[in-house]
Scaffold this active site. Structure first.
Site, PDB file in Angstrom:
ATOM      1  N   ASP A   1       0.853  -1.191   0.000  1.00 13.63           N
ATOM      2  CA  ASP A   1       0.000   0.000   0.000  1.00 13.63           C
ATOM      3  C   ASP A   1       0.888   1.240   0.000  1.00 13.63           C
ATOM      4  OD1 ASP A   1      -2.102   2.025   0.824  1.00 13.63           O
ATOM      5  OD2 ASP A   1      -3.273   0.186   1.024  1.00 13.63           O
TER       6      ASP A   1
ATOM      7  N   ASP B   1       4.051   2.123  -4.308  1.00 12.11           N
ATOM      8  CA  ASP B   1       3.010   2.518  -5.260  1.00 12.11           C
ATOM      9  C   ASP B   1       2.952   1.441  -6.338  1.00 12.11           C
ATOM     10  OD1 ASP B   1       1.538   3.588  -7.304  1.00 12.11           O
ATOM     11  OD2 ASP B   1       2.536   5.545  -7.283  1.00 12.11           O
TER      12      ASP B   1
ATOM     13  N   TYR C   1       9.330  -3.053  -6.401  1.00 18.72           N
ATOM     14  CA  TYR C   1       8.965  -3.341  -5.001  1.00 18.72           C
ATOM     15  C   TYR C   1       8.843  -4.844  -4.685  1.00 18.72           C
ATOM     16  CZ  TYR C   1       4.159  -3.654  -6.858  1.00 18.72           C
ATOM     17  OH  TYR C   1       3.052  -3.998  -7.577  1.00 18.72           O
TER      18      TYR C   1
ATOM     19  N   SER D   1      -6.994   0.964  -4.974  1.00 21.88           N
ATOM     20  CA  SER D   1      -7.667   1.992  -5.791  1.00 21.88           C
ATOM     21  C   SER D   1      -8.477   2.877  -4.869  1.00 21.88           C
ATOM     22  CB  SER D   1      -8.652   1.381  -6.803  1.00 21.88           C
ATOM     23  OG  SER D   1      -9.431   2.418  -7.390  1.00 21.88           O
TER      24      SER D   1
ATOM     25  N   ALA E   1     -10.508  -6.453  -8.015  1.00 25.85           N
ATOM     26  CA  ALA E   1     -11.625  -5.760  -7.352  1.00 25.85           C
ATOM     27  C   ALA E   1     -12.334  -4.882  -8.368  1.00 25.85           C
ATOM     28  CB  ALA E   1     -11.117  -4.919  -6.182  1.00 25.85           C
TER      29      ALA E   1
ATOM     30  N   TYR F   1     -12.915   6.463 -12.664  1.00 27.87           N
ATOM     31  CA  TYR F   1     -13.104   5.251 -11.861  1.00 27.87           C
ATOM     32  C   TYR F   1     -13.834   4.193 -12.679  1.00 27.87           C
ATOM     33  CZ  TYR F   1     -14.412   2.396  -7.771  1.00 27.87           C
ATOM     34  OH  TYR F   1     -14.590   1.369  -6.863  1.00 27.87           O
TER      35      TYR F   1
HETATM   36  N1  LIG Z   1     -15.917  -0.490  -0.437  1.00 27.84           N
HETATM   37  C1  LIG Z   1     -16.757  -0.637  -1.448  1.00 27.84           C
HETATM   38  O1  LIG Z   1     -17.975  -0.535  -1.255  1.00 27.84           O
HETATM   39  C2  LIG Z   1     -16.256  -0.963  -2.835  1.00 27.84           C
HETATM   40  C3  LIG Z   1     -17.189  -1.119  -3.866  1.00 27.84           C
HETATM   41  C4  LIG Z   1     -16.754  -1.435  -5.133  1.00 27.84           C
HETATM   42  C5  LIG Z   1     -15.408  -1.648  -5.373  1.00 27.84           C
HETATM   43  N2  LIG Z   1     -14.506  -1.486  -4.368  1.00 27.84           N
HETATM   44  C6  LIG Z   1     -13.083  -1.685  -4.702  1.00 27.84           C
HETATM   45  O2  LIG Z   1     -12.441  -2.416  -3.675  1.00 27.84           O
HETATM   46  C7  LIG Z   1     -11.086  -1.951  -3.523  1.00 27.84           C
HETATM   47  C8  LIG Z   1     -10.859  -1.517  -2.087  1.00 27.84           C
HETATM   48  O3  LIG Z   1     -11.758  -0.468  -1.751  1.00 27.84           O
HETATM   49  P1  LIG Z   1     -11.841   0.127  -0.278  1.00 27.84           P
HETATM   50  O4  LIG Z   1     -13.237   0.454  -0.010  1.00 27.84           O
HETATM   51  O5  LIG Z   1     -11.114  -0.768   0.661  1.00 27.84           O
HETATM   52  O6  LIG Z   1     -11.052   1.499  -0.483  1.00 27.84           O
HETATM   53  P2  LIG Z   1      -9.862   2.116   0.382  1.00 27.84           P
HETATM   54  O7  LIG Z   1      -9.603   3.485  -0.148  1.00 27.84           O
HETATM   55  O8  LIG Z   1     -10.166   1.988   1.850  1.00 27.84           O
HETATM   56  O9  LIG Z   1      -8.649   1.150   0.045  1.00 27.84           O
HETATM   57  C9  LIG Z   1      -7.890   1.255  -1.120  1.00 27.84           C
HETATM   58  C10 LIG Z   1      -6.425   1.110  -0.730  1.00 27.84           C
HETATM   59  O10 LIG Z   1      -5.622   1.156  -1.913  1.00 27.84           O
HETATM   60  C11 LIG Z   1      -4.454   1.929  -1.626  1.00 27.84           C
HETATM   61  N3  LIG Z   1      -3.908   2.410  -2.897  1.00 27.84           N
HETATM   62  C12 LIG Z   1      -4.501   3.221  -3.813  1.00 27.84           C
HETATM   63  N4  LIG Z   1      -3.684   3.431  -4.857  1.00 27.84           N
HETATM   64  C13 LIG Z   1      -2.538   2.738  -4.592  1.00 27.84           C
HETATM   65  C14 LIG Z   1      -1.315   2.554  -5.290  1.00 27.84           C
HETATM   66  N5  LIG Z   1      -1.095   3.135  -6.484  1.00 27.84           N
HETATM   67  N6  LIG Z   1      -0.370   1.776  -4.741  1.00 27.84           N
HETATM   68  C15 LIG Z   1      -0.579   1.169  -3.536  1.00 27.84           C
HETATM   69  N7  LIG Z   1      -1.707   1.302  -2.829  1.00 27.84           N
HETATM   70  C16 LIG Z   1      -2.677   2.085  -3.353  1.00 27.84           C
HETATM   71  C17 LIG Z   1      -4.972   3.034  -0.721  1.00 27.84           C
HETATM   72  O11 LIG Z   1      -3.955   3.696   0.011  1.00 27.84           O
HETATM   73  C18 LIG Z   1      -5.941   2.258   0.172  1.00 27.84           C
HETATM   74  O12 LIG Z   1      -5.299   1.733   1.299  1.00 27.84           O
HETATM   75  C19 LIG Z   1     -10.917  -0.826  -4.535  1.00 27.84           C
HETATM   76  O13 LIG Z   1     -10.342  -1.347  -5.709  1.00 27.84           O
HETATM   77  C20 LIG Z   1     -12.335  -0.379  -4.803  1.00 27.84           C
HETATM   78  O14 LIG Z   1     -12.462   0.215  -6.070  1.00 27.84           O
HETATM   79  C21 LIG Z   1     -14.905  -1.141  -3.111  1.00 27.84           C
END
Ligand SMILES: NC(=O)c1ccc[n+]([C@@H]2O[C@H](COP(=O)([O-])OP(=O)(O)OC[C@H]3O[C@@H](n4cnc5c(N)ncnc54)[C@H](O)[C@@H]3O)[C@@H](O)[C@H]2O)c1
Length: 326
Positions: free
Chosen positions: A38, A62, A70, A84, A125, A156
């Site tokens: 992360d 990243d 990495y 994301s 995801a 997105y």
């Molecule tokens: N929570 C939901 O309801 C939901 C719904 C649909 C899809 N998703 C997908 O599930 C995944 C997780 O979502 P979430 O709710 O936990 O969001 P979140 O923002 O809590 O977690 C995403 C994590 O990705 C990390 N991140 C982002 N870009 C990065 C990069 N370039 N390198 C390394 N780390 C990076 C962020 O720091 C964060 O910790 C995402 O792909 C999101 O699109 C979530």
């Protein structure tokens, strides 16, 4: 019950996020050796602070960078690509990071798997946003969606759709085992209090006895899946042999209007004595009017369906927010 990931080596991107951190917990509980990556773009170190086992390693990086920046000589049986930004305010604040992580990083990670362990499994995801503002209801996996390719949510929606395409290319052309989970609105402890998603926004406002902001007349609908239900579905999707190359909706089909949601959250915190405090704001552009997963495929393929009732899941989430620093 035997551990389902005993001795499996697993990479989770976005490990410090809401879903990533719950996925890490579940995989460790199932006997996996987990590496989390992360860069804390939208995640939080505290989400991983409770993990003390040596079966977990963390890399701050990243994932939009080439993987050799990495990952060194590691081989993984599973890669869960969950990095994301996930909420409109965050993906609009980080538009390039968002479309890169869902497309370029997906390609980098799949190439890495192909070169290091072509028998490994890749789970992407995806999102219900792939359906856009849907014209079919509820949404089945076979529906192609109704998405604006150049609007305020496209960085997105469209990058998640291209991420799916990339998974499909690696599956069909390079025979890599890819699986796509289209995640519908999920909530629970560790969800970011300030990222603008509906449940944390309503809970934080109601806990402060402040008005909850409802867009438009609040008649638009959403469905909410509790995080433990979602994670169990994701584990099953990654392990089921018949799910190779498949795309599966995971979410809770219970449908609530936004206004109804506000009332339920208010009551869960303040009881029925006081009237919910609600203000209204204009409906954002391209805001979907109806969202409800059809989970027939998940039921048939994975034997999965959500178990946690919305009111029970809310209670657990409110408890978390009462103790969180918000
Ligand atoms: N929570 C939901 O309801 C939901 C719904 C649909 C899809 N998703 C997908 O599930 C995944 C997780 O979502 P979430 O709710 O936990 O969001 P979140 O923002 O809590 O977690 C995403 C994590 O990705 C990390 N991140 C982002 N870009 C990065 C990069 N370039 N390198 C390394 N780390 C990076 C962020 O720091 C964060 O910790 C995402 O792909 C999101 O699109 C979530």
């Amino acid at each position: 019950m035997p551990e389902r990931f005993s001795d499996k080596k697993v990479l989770v991107t976005g490990a410090a996020g809401f879903l990533g951190s719950h996925l890490v917990d579940a995989l460790l509980a199932e006997g996996a050796q987990v590496t989390g990556v992360d860069n804390f773009l939208t995640g939080n170190k505290n989400n991983l602070a409770h993990i003390k086992t040596e079966n977990f390693a963390f890399i701050e990086a990243d994932v939009n960078q080439p993987t050799d920046q990495y990952l060194k000589n590691q081989i993984f049986d599973f890669i869960f690509h969950f990095a994301s930004p996930a909420s409109p305010p965050y993906y609009q604040q980080f538009p390039r990071e968002t479309y890169l992580v869902n497309t370029v990083a997906t390609d980098h990670l799949l190439n890495f798997l192909k070169e290091t362990n072509p028998n490994g499994t890749f789970v992407f995801a995806g999102t219900s946003e792939a359906y856009g503002d849907p014209q079919e209801h509820p949404q089945q996996e076979t529906y192609w969606g109704h998405v604006n390719p150049n609007g305020p949510r496209s960085m997105y929606d469209e990058s998640k759709r291209l991420g799916e395409t990339i998974c499909g290319v690696f599956y069909r052309t390079f025979k890599i085992d890819t699986r796509i989970v289209r995640i519908f609105n999920t909530y629970g402890p560790r969800i970011d209090a300030h990222d603008g998603r509906i449940i944390p926004s309503f809970i934080t406002a109601a806990l402060k006895n402040e008005p909850m902001e409802v867009y438009g007349d609040g008649s638009q609908t959403r469905s909410y899946c509790y995080v433990s239900d979602l994670i169990e579905g994701i584990l099953r999707l990654s392990l089921e042999p018949k799910a190779k190359g498949e795309t599966v909706n995971l979410g809770n089909p219970g449908e609530f209007s936004v206004l109804e949601t506000a009332k339920i959250v208010w009551e869960a915190i303040h009881g029925t004595e006081s009237e919910p405090k609600i203000t209204s704001a204009p409906l954002p552009k391209d805001d979907p009017m109806r969202r409800q997963p059809d989970i027939t495929k998940a039921k048939q393929l994975l034997g999965w369906e959500p178990k946690i009732d919305f009111h029970d899941g809310l209670k657990k989430t409110i408890e978390y927010f009462r103790h969180a620093d918000i």
